[in-house]
Enzyme design. Structure first.
Site, PDB file in Angstrom:
ATOM      1  N   TRP A 161       0.807  -1.226   0.000  1.00  0.00           N
ATOM      2  CA  TRP A 161       0.000   0.000   0.000  1.00  0.00           C
ATOM      3  C   TRP A 161       0.840   1.276   0.000  1.00  0.00           C
ATOM      4  CZ3 TRP A 161       1.580   2.723   4.113  1.00  0.00           C
ATOM      5  CH2 TRP A 161       2.061   2.011   5.225  1.00  0.00           C
ATOM      6  N   ASN A 162       2.152   1.183   0.309  1.00  0.00           N
ATOM      7  CA  ASN A 162       2.889   2.436   0.562  1.00  0.00           C
ATOM      8  C   ASN A 162       3.246   3.212  -0.706  1.00  0.00           C
ATOM      9  OD1 ASN A 162       4.777   0.484  -0.106  1.00  0.00           O
ATOM     10  ND2 ASN A 162       6.325   1.205   1.329  1.00  0.00           N
ATOM     11  N   ARG A 170       6.647  -1.347 -11.107  1.00  0.00           N
ATOM     12  CA  ARG A 170       7.972  -1.960 -10.998  1.00  0.00           C
ATOM     13  C   ARG A 170       7.897  -3.470 -11.221  1.00  0.00           C
ATOM     14  NH1 ARG A 170      11.715  -0.017  -6.073  1.00  0.00           N
ATOM     15  NH2 ARG A 170      10.927  -1.650  -4.736  1.00  0.00           N
ATOM     16  N   GLU A 261      10.430  -8.877  -1.825  1.00  0.00           N
ATOM     17  CA  GLU A 261      11.001  -7.630  -1.301  1.00  0.00           C
ATOM     18  C   GLU A 261      10.340  -7.430   0.058  1.00  0.00           C
ATOM     19  OE1 GLU A 261      11.350  -4.171  -0.287  1.00  0.00           O
ATOM     20  OE2 GLU A 261      10.581  -3.349  -2.188  1.00  0.00           O
ATOM     21  N   LEU A 262      11.093  -7.746   1.128  1.00  0.00           N
ATOM     22  CA  LEU A 262      10.453  -7.924   2.439  1.00  0.00           C
ATOM     23  C   LEU A 262      10.873  -6.845   3.436  1.00  0.00           C
ATOM     24  CD1 LEU A 262      10.745 -11.826   2.453  1.00  0.00           C
ATOM     25  CD2 LEU A 262       8.915 -10.389   1.547  1.00  0.00           C
ATOM     26  N   CYS A 295      10.123   0.603   3.191  1.00  0.00           N
ATOM     27  CA  CYS A 295      10.866  -0.506   3.804  1.00  0.00           C
ATOM     28  C   CYS A 295      12.348  -0.179   3.916  1.00  0.00           C
ATOM     29  CB  CYS A 295      10.618  -1.799   3.045  1.00  0.00           C
ATOM     30  SG  CYS A 295      10.971  -1.619   1.318  1.00  0.00           S
ATOM     31  N   SER A 452      16.203   4.651  -3.943  1.00  0.00           N
ATOM     32  CA  SER A 452      15.292   4.244  -5.004  1.00  0.00           C
ATOM     33  C   SER A 452      15.711   4.861  -6.326  1.00  0.00           C
ATOM     34  CB  SER A 452      13.880   4.687  -4.651  1.00  0.00           C
ATOM     35  OG  SER A 452      13.602   4.226  -3.351  1.00  0.00           O
ATOM     36  N   GLU A 469      14.450  -5.785  -8.073  1.00  0.00           N
ATOM     37  CA  GLU A 469      13.506  -5.060  -8.918  1.00  0.00           C
ATOM     38  C   GLU A 469      14.199  -3.825  -9.469  1.00  0.00           C
ATOM     39  OE1 GLU A 469      10.050  -4.673  -6.125  1.00  0.00           O
ATOM     40  OE2 GLU A 469       9.104  -5.968  -7.616  1.00  0.00           O
TER      41      GLU A 469
HETATM   42  C1  SIN Z   1       9.467   0.280  -0.391  1.00  0.00           C
HETATM   43  O1  SIN Z   1       9.272  -0.827  -0.949  1.00  0.00           O
HETATM   44  O2  SIN Z   1       9.003   0.550   0.692  1.00  0.00           O
HETATM   45  C2  SIN Z   1      10.325   1.315  -1.030  1.00  0.00           C
HETATM   46  C3  SIN Z   1      10.191   1.355  -2.457  1.00  0.00           C
HETATM   47  C4  SIN Z   1      11.073   2.353  -3.102  1.00  0.00           C
HETATM   48  O3  SIN Z   1      11.610   3.241  -2.464  1.00  0.00           O
HETATM   49  O4  SIN Z   1      11.234   2.213  -4.302  1.00  0.00           O
END
Ligand code: SIN
Length: 492
Positions: A161-162, A170, A261-262, A295, A452, A469
């Site tokens: 959700w973030n 992606r 991606e945890l 994350c 990122s 990714e």
């Molecule tokens: C995330 O998965 O919380 C970060 C994703 C990102 O910064 O690309």
């Protein structure tokens, strides 16, 4: 702390964006579920609540479309993805409004996410042309070896959700670039942006059934049903480590290729020799992008004793300067957290740290008003036994502790089962490389609070996951390597 109310004009424009969402591309369902604005707790839309049986219908459609898509040329796939990029940018206002309304992030961050998401589509439009094979002689010279990459097959893509748009594109863009069909499940807290992306993709020329979006409140039913089906050959998931571990268990049954991606517990290290301004600026970005709900957010901040007082003073001032408010006010720099559970978790982490000896320098509570808000908060001298030292914070709370030596801080930074990201601030080039190499994480930001990047392989080690990714590596995740050998003999 003061609160920035929504601006009437922006609110009306975002309401119009929400009203324009075309749900006609989704499969019908017997029931619906509501989507809320986390800033007001009001219902902003209702979507079909798909069942596991609906997910199987979606898979059947995707599977049929995928068989044709896999035969298309790299140029065709690239052209379609370029057209999708253009369509996303053309609709950036609608997308940014809806991201910010369903997730709560300030509008400027909503726009940044649209560009970041579209850039993944453009990147993989370009990478689609570069999937390299190999022609090699056997060592004895009696055979030719041809290595090629084939689409892995139907992909199940589960987004968090973030970043409702970026985490979806992606995954979808490399799947399409590689020649795969996909069934996508957005988070049920923020499914709306993905519904728009689906519509825009089809408008741009993506074959109608190739990408299926399942909106559902039954996440376990969705994944267990699809992963039990042998037509699924790939799963990509972004979310918590316990859920990732369960999904890998389910994927094991049919040996499904997995990208996970945890969770993270990123350390941020500031050495005495750091440039103070750059360290504070980088730490604010690493901590507060997306309201701390990433994350890779700086979870444990370790500051060397010689620079600590100066750093903490400047960093705390920058945290306290955030403007808490509704995403539909251009002044807002910090929106709500996603839900009430998040507010309660943050309150517990702050209270527990203070009870165990941490010093509260600013913030520390949820303001008494509707919506899921939490003040920007700084805790100093956080003891190692505080829950916040081992828990993924996922919110605007900074946990600082101090250290004396490089050896000591590397040991502390690595003392976690997670290994997603780390940040190092120092002006000593030797130290930068030595520390980056010693840190057990998939990514390290050196004097840089932003990891990122579409061109980079995003992902973690240890309990933070497997697979990457973005970058060239992001395409590998949707391909199988196959090889043909041909016996050689002389001809005359
Ligand atoms: C995330 O998965 O919380 C970060 C994703 C990102 O910064 O690309």
């Amino acid at each position: 702390m003061s609160y920035f109310e929504p601006d009437a004009e922006l609110l009306a424009a975002s309401d119009a964006a929400l009203a324009s969402i075309n749900v006609g591309r989704l499969l019908p369902a017997a029931t619906t579920f509501d989507v809320h604005d986390p800033a007001t707790e009001q219902v902003i839309a209702s979507l079909p609540d798909h069942t596991p049986a609906d997910a199987l219908i979606a898979l059947t459609k995707a599977d049929a479309a995928g068989k044709e898509w896999a035969k298309t040329s790299p140029r065709k796939r690239s052209d379609v993805l370029h057209a999708v990029y253009a369509k996303l940018i053309e609709n950036k206002d609608t997308l940014a409004y809806v991201i910010s309304r369903e997730m709560g992030k300030p509008l400027a961050e909503g726009y940044a996410e649209v560009q970041y998401s579209a850039d993944y589509v453009r990147w993989f439009a370009e990478e689609a042309l570069r999937a390299q094979g190999l022609y090699r002689d056997s060592p004895a010279g009696d055979a030719t070896i041809l290595v090629r990459r084939s689409p892995v097959g139907n992909a199940v893509l589960i987004a968090p959700w973030n970043f409702p748009m970026a985490m979806a594109t992606r995954k979808i863009a490399p799947a399409l670039a590689a020649g795969c069909a996909c069934v996508v499940k957005p988070a049920n807290l923020t499914p709306l942006t993905t519904v728009i992306v689906l519509d825009l993709m089809i408008q741009a020329g993506v074959p109608e059934d190739l990408v299926q979006v399942i909106t559902t409140t039954d996440a376990p039913g969705f994944s267990s049903t699809l992963l039990a089906d042998q037509r699924v050959r790939k799963i990509s998931f972004t979310g918590s480590t316990p859920v990732g571990s369960t999904l890998m268990g389910l994927a094991a049954k049919n040996i499904v290729k997995s990208s996970m991606e945890l969770g993270g517990n990123a350390p941020l290290l500031v050495f005495d020799d750091a440039d103070l301004e750059r360290a504070v600026e980088g730490a604010i970005l690493a901590k507060m992008r997306n309201g701390g709900q990433t994350c890779v957010a700086a979870n444990r901040m370790f500051i060397q004793s010689g620079i600590a007082d100066a750093f903490v003073e400047k960093f705390t001032a920058a945290m306290a300067a955030h403007k808490l408010g509704n995403a539909m006010n251009k002044e807002t720099t910090l929106g709500p957290v996603i839900d009430d559970r998040a507010v309660k978790r943050l309150q517990h982490l702050v209270d527990d740290a203070v009870a165990k000896g941490a010093t509260l320098l600013t913030g520390g509570k949820s303001p008494d008003r509707p919506g899921h808000f939490f003040e920007p908060t700084v805790l100093d001298n956080v003891p190692a036994n505080a829950d916040i030292a081992t828990t993924e914070i996922f919110g605007p709370v900074a946990a600082i502790s101090r250290f004396d030596t490089q050896e000591e801080v590397i040991a502390k930074a690595n003392d976690t089962e997670f290994g997603l990201a780390a940040f190092v601030f120092t002006q000593d080039l030797d130290r930068a490389i030595n520390v980056a190499e010693a840190l057990e994480t998939g990514m390290v930001g050196i004097n840089n609070g932003l990891l990122s990047n579409i061109a980079a392989p995003f992902g973690g080690v240890k309990a933070s996951g497997t697979g990457r990714e973005g970058g060239a590596e992001g395409l590998d995740e949707y391909q199988e390597i196959r090889y043909f050998t041909m016996k050689r003999r002389e001809t005359h």
